[in-house]
Scaffold this motif. Structure first.
Motif, short mmCIF file in Angstrom:
data_model
loop_
_atom_site.label_atom_id
_atom_site.label_comp_id
_atom_site.label_asym_id
_atom_site.label_seq_id
_atom_site.Cartn_x
_atom_site.Cartn_y
_atom_site.Cartn_z
N PHE A 149 -7.71 88.31 30.32
CA PHE A 149 -7.73 88.96 29.01
C PHE A 149 -8.96 88.54 28.21
CE2 PHE A 149 -6.78 88.87 24.49
CZ PHE A 149 -6.39 90.18 24.25
N LEU A 150 -9.24 87.25 28.20
CA LEU A 150 -10.38 86.75 27.42
C LEU A 150 -11.71 87.27 27.96
CD1 LEU A 150 -9.23 83.07 26.80
CD2 LEU A 150 -9.22 84.98 25.17
N VAL A 151 -11.78 87.39 29.28
CA VAL A 151 -13.01 87.95 29.87
C VAL A 151 -13.20 89.39 29.41
CG1 VAL A 151 -14.10 88.67 32.03
CG2 VAL A 151 -13.01 86.42 31.88
N GLN A 152 -12.11 90.17 29.47
CA GLN A 152 -12.20 91.56 29.05
C GLN A 152 -12.45 91.68 27.55
OE1 GLN A 152 -12.40 94.06 31.10
NE2 GLN A 152 -12.16 92.63 32.82
N LEU A 153 -11.85 90.78 26.77
CA LEU A 153 -12.07 90.78 25.33
C LEU A 153 -13.54 90.48 25.01
CD1 LEU A 153 -11.10 90.94 22.45
CD2 LEU A 153 -10.27 88.58 22.62
N ASP A 154 -14.12 89.58 25.77
CA ASP A 154 -15.54 89.28 25.61
C ASP A 154 -16.38 90.54 25.81
OD1 ASP A 154 -18.26 88.52 26.99
OD2 ASP A 154 -17.67 86.76 25.83
N LYS A 155 -16.02 91.30 26.85
CA LYS A 155 -16.76 92.55 27.11
C LYS A 155 -16.58 93.55 25.98
CE LYS A 155 -16.82 92.54 32.17
NZ LYS A 155 -16.48 93.29 33.40
N LEU A 156 -15.35 93.64 25.47
CA LEU A 156 -15.10 94.59 24.39
C LEU A 156 -15.91 94.24 23.15
CD1 LEU A 156 -13.61 96.94 23.10
CD2 LEU A 156 -11.71 95.39 22.60
N LEU A 192 -10.55 88.37 16.52
CA LEU A 192 -11.32 87.14 16.25
C LEU A 192 -10.43 85.91 16.39
CD1 LEU A 192 -14.11 86.09 15.31
CD2 LEU A 192 -13.20 86.12 12.98
N MET A 193 -9.19 86.05 15.92
CA MET A 193 -8.27 84.92 15.98
C MET A 193 -7.87 84.58 17.42
SD MET A 193 -8.04 83.89 12.92
CE MET A 193 -9.69 84.51 12.61
N LEU A 194 -7.97 85.56 18.32
CA LEU A 194 -7.59 85.32 19.72
C LEU A 194 -8.72 84.66 20.52
CD1 LEU A 194 -5.74 88.66 20.58
CD2 LEU A 194 -4.73 86.45 20.00
N LEU A 195 -9.95 84.77 20.02
CA LEU A 195 -11.10 84.25 20.75
C LEU A 195 -11.27 82.75 20.52
CD1 LEU A 195 -13.68 87.09 20.05
CD2 LEU A 195 -12.87 86.39 22.32
N PRO A 196 -11.64 82.01 21.54
CA PRO A 196 -11.99 80.59 21.35
C PRO A 196 -13.23 80.49 20.46
CG PRO A 196 -11.65 81.11 23.69
CD PRO A 196 -11.70 82.41 22.98
N GLN A 197 -13.23 79.54 19.52
CA GLN A 197 -14.34 79.44 18.57
C GLN A 197 -15.67 79.14 19.25
OE1 GLN A 197 -13.78 76.97 15.17
NE2 GLN A 197 -11.76 77.79 14.66
N GLN A 198 -15.62 78.47 20.41
CA GLN A 198 -16.87 78.09 21.05
C GLN A 198 -17.47 79.23 21.88
OE1 GLN A 198 -13.91 76.99 21.70
NE2 GLN A 198 -13.51 76.57 23.86
N SER A 199 -16.75 80.33 21.98
CA SER A 199 -17.25 81.42 22.83
C SER A 199 -18.31 82.23 22.11
CB SER A 199 -16.09 82.34 23.23
OG SER A 199 -15.58 83.02 22.10
N ALA A 200 -19.18 82.86 22.90
CA ALA A 200 -20.24 83.70 22.34
C ALA A 200 -19.66 84.93 21.66
CB ALA A 200 -21.20 84.12 23.46
N ALA A 201 -18.57 85.46 22.23
CA ALA A 201 -17.96 86.65 21.64
C ALA A 201 -17.42 86.36 20.24
CB ALA A 201 -16.84 87.15 22.55
N PHE A 202 -16.86 85.17 20.04
CA PHE A 202 -16.37 84.78 18.72
C PHE A 202 -17.50 84.80 17.70
CE2 PHE A 202 -15.59 81.63 15.45
CZ PHE A 202 -14.29 81.93 15.03
N LYS A 203 -18.63 84.25 18.09
CA LYS A 203 -19.77 84.19 17.18
C LYS A 203 -20.29 85.59 16.86
CE LYS A 203 -21.09 79.64 18.98
NZ LYS A 203 -22.11 78.88 19.74
#
Length: 724
Positions: free
Chosen positions: A548-555, A588-599
């Protein structure tokens, strides 16, 4: 009974067997005079006796000098008889022919000389012995003795002259003799045979062209001879025959086509080139005669299209185009099934050009003989699906055109997509490497909406939930990124105000439920932001997996592309699109703060301008002083407005006929099935591991436990490969 010894003096007979050639020659001259005298007085019984004496006592003698004398004596008898020699040829010629196989080369030489002199006298009268003479000359042409070969060549030229001027020569009797010897490898024999073919073909009254199929293969066989002279002679003969074929109204193209097809596969380059040249002319000239041989001819042409020799490739392509342009009805001997088998076989060719032309043939057959091709569909569909994995993009695109042509019928359309999904399921590399290309091209050929609706319908009932998840993710990514699906995206954006968009939303939603991220993407695309926020809020712990997180990153990264430019512009009106803000903050709340997608997403949300709230107060149920920071920190404000800013009544959750409560229930039910499936698979894996441990020997377990470092930290979870 006449005594031959009384007819010829003893000294003459003695000299006839002398070892000296001059004495034998003089004796033969005397025999000639004696026979001439007998012939003038009509004493044929004495002549017969003399011939018998020369045959029995001399030509069949164990002494080589006797045999030489007998041969020269028989020639002398013939010369003495002159015009009356024909009535004694049955006695004279056979012993001479038998001497051609004598173990003594000098005897064989004198046999050639004797028959030469006999032939000069009787000319056409000895045609009755032609087959035996031809056989003898064929053997002598490869004689080990040079002088015998030389003598045989002289005799051969004389016999050719006699045959060309004779009206008693039978080509029908000669052809089997020629055919039986055409595959001989001896170069001297080959030269001899080509010489005879050329000479006989030059005689106007002899129809060698009509018998060409009997020796055509032999001539082609000579094109690969190691001798340049033989290759040149064979090529010259073939060129002459081809010219005659062009000028002849009636030729047996069929029998020769079978030969040419085989020769087109020859290892020798010159043979292939000549064969394909002949086939090219046959296709132009043969017409209806060649219809039953189309499959065989095509089988010869397709490999030559990829030949390493440029001349062969050019002629093969020309022939292929000519053959494909013919308009033939199926009931006229045109075997659609046979041609399909040939084309199918060449789809696995190592050469790209050949595979491409094979596909063009299948496409052409579908266009001209659709009903017949579809009756053989089960025989070729697997091969066509395998061709989707081809290394060449051009081949894959052509395969898709063929598939699209087949899928014009509703029944075949669904079957195609079922077959395609099965292929993706059985070969994940096909989905990863070609999936996007295949889906995009099918959308162009068959209509994006039609393809996506049908795929969604099939995937909705897919029992393999893992595959369904992967496939939906792939289709969703293609939907969001491909230029070929831009019209489909525009239609989906109108889901809340357009009936066609609503129906498409419903059609996709059922299968998109396999993937939370796909559903969220679909909601963002269709601007059903409130439902997107609700879906995000409904997710449980098990849903937030690495996948899910991988796909969320893509989205998140896709949200920054031109596809979602309308969405980013809507952020300028946060009061109007509050559910969009809430959905994005939810992500945003689902993403890890250290991830690039969060930023990336946080940066985007920070750019929502504060001035956009001024004048938007009528859209809010909170006090007018709501600020940007307050929105950012209080995303759980309960609002009840439609996407157009119109306040909704409590409990209402429908827009343009879309029942979002029902959709949410559908999504939750599907996700529950995925969770159950995941737990079941985890238990199976655990059981498999336990069984493996149980079958290990005790010492292995002991060794294993003794080498385990209990202080070693657990390995990090590997990130699964990104889906298409």
């Amino acid at each position: 009974m006449v005594d031959a010894l009384s007819c010829i003096p003893a000294p003459v007979l003695r000299n006839l067997a002398d070892k000296l050639y001059e004495k034998r020659k003089n004796a033969a001259i005397e025999v000639e005079g004696i026979v001439k005298q007998m012939s003038s007085t009509g004493e044929h019984e004495k002549i017969t006796a003399v011939i018998k004496l020369l045959t029995d006592e001399y030509t069949f003698s164990p002494q080589s000098n006797h045999r030489k004398g007998g041969l020269i004596g028989l020639a002398a008898v013939t010369v003495g008889l002159t015009s009356e020699a024909s009535q004694h040829l049955e006695q004279i010629v056979p012993p001479v022919l038998q001497s051609f196989s004598d173990h003594d080369s000098r005897v064989r030489y004198y046999a050639c000389e004797a028959l030469y002199n006999i032939a000069k006298v009787v000319r056409g009268e000895f045609i009755v012995f032609f087959n035996q003479i031809f056989d003898a000359l064929c053997k002598l042409s490869a004689d080990s003795a040079a002088n015998v070969q030389s003598a045989a060549h002289l005799l051969d030229r004389l016999v050719k002259d006699i045959v060309t001027e004779s009206d008693q020569f039978s080509i029908e009797e000669f052809i089997p003799l020629l055919r039986d010897r055409m595959n001989v490898l001896n170069p001297y024999v080959r030269q001899f045979l080509v010489g005879w073919i050329t000479v006989l073909d030059s005689v106007p009254d002899i129809d060698m062209l009509g018998f060409l199929p009997d020796f055509l293969d032999g001539l082609f066989n000579m094109l690969s001879d190691s001798s340049h002279e033989i290759r040149q002679q064979a090529d010259s003969a073939l060129s002459e025959f081809l010219q005659e074929i062009k000028n002849s109204p009636s030729v047996d193209y069929g029998r020769m086509a079978e030969i040419l097809v085989q020769r087109a596969e020859a290892i020798d380059e010159f043979t292939r080139q000549t064969a394909i040249t002949w086939i090219n002319e046959f296709v132009k000239l043969g017409g209806d005669q060649l219809v039953p041989y189309y499959a065989d001819i095509l089988g010869a042409i397709l490999p030559c299209i990829s030949d390493k020799e440029d001349k062969i490739r050019v002629v093969a392509r020309e022939t292929n185009d000519e053959l494909r342009s013919f308009k033939v009805a199926s009931g006229e001997g045109f075997d659609v099934g046979a041609i399909l088998v040939v084309a199918k076989g060449h789809l696995s060719s190592e050469w790209e050009a050949t595979r491409i032309e094979a596909l063009h043939w299948i496409s052409a057959l579908l266009d001209k003989h659709r009903v017949e091709v579809l009756s053989f569909l089960s025989d070729i569909v697997d091969t066509l699906l395998k061709a989707l994995s081809d290394s060449s993009d051009e081949v894959v695109l052509l395969v898709l055109e063929v598939h699209a042509c087949i899928a014009k019928d509703t029944e075949h359309f669904r079957n195609l997509l079922v077959y395609l999904l099965d292929a993706f399921q059985n070969d994940h590399s096909l989905l990863e490497k070609r999936g996007a290309l295949i889906i995009r091209r099918l959308c162009v050929l068959l209509g994006a909406q039609t393809v996506y609706r049908e795929l969604s319908s099939i995937l909705q009932k897919e029992p393999d939930l893992d595959f369904a998840f992967i496939m939906v993710q792939a289709l969703n990514l293609i939907l969001l990124t491909s230029s070929e699906l831009s019209e489909l995206r525009e239609l989906l954006k109108q889901s809340l105000v357009n009936c066609a968009g609503r129906d498409l939303f419903h059609a996709l939603y059922a299968s998109w439920c396999h993937s939370p991220m796909a559903i969220i993407s679909l909601c963002l695309l269709t601007q059903t932001y409130q439902h997107a926020s609700t879906v995000i809020q409904s997710m449980v712990e098990e849903d937030i997996s690495i996948k899910f997180l991988v796909q969320l990153d893509k989205l998140i990264r896709l949200l920054e592309t031109p596809t979602f430019s309308y969405l980013r512009l809507q952020l300028l009106e946060p009061g109007r699109y509050t559910w969009l803000l809430k959905a994005l903050y939810g992500l945003l709340m689902l993403l890890p703060q250290q991830s690039a997608a969060f930023k990336i997403l946080r940066t985007r949300l920070k750019t929502v301008p504060t001035y956009s709230f001024v004048g938007e107060q009528k859209y809010w149920s909170t006090p007018p002083e709501t600020s940007h920071s307050k929105i950012s920190n209080h995303v759980d404000i309960e609002l009840h407005y439609t996407q157009d800013g119109v306040m909704m009544q409590d409990g209402e959750n429908m827009s343009n006929g879309i029942n979002f409560d029902s959709r949410l229930k559908q999504f939750k039910q599907m996700q529950q099935e995925h969770r159950v499936n995941a737990k079941s698979q985890a238990q199976l894996r655990k059981s498999s591991v336990n069984m493996t441990k149980e079958v290990q020997r005790p010492e292995e377990n002991e060794q294993s436990s003794s080498t385990t470092d209990t202080n070693q930290p657990p390995q990090s979870v590997k990130k699964p490969p990104a889906q298409l």
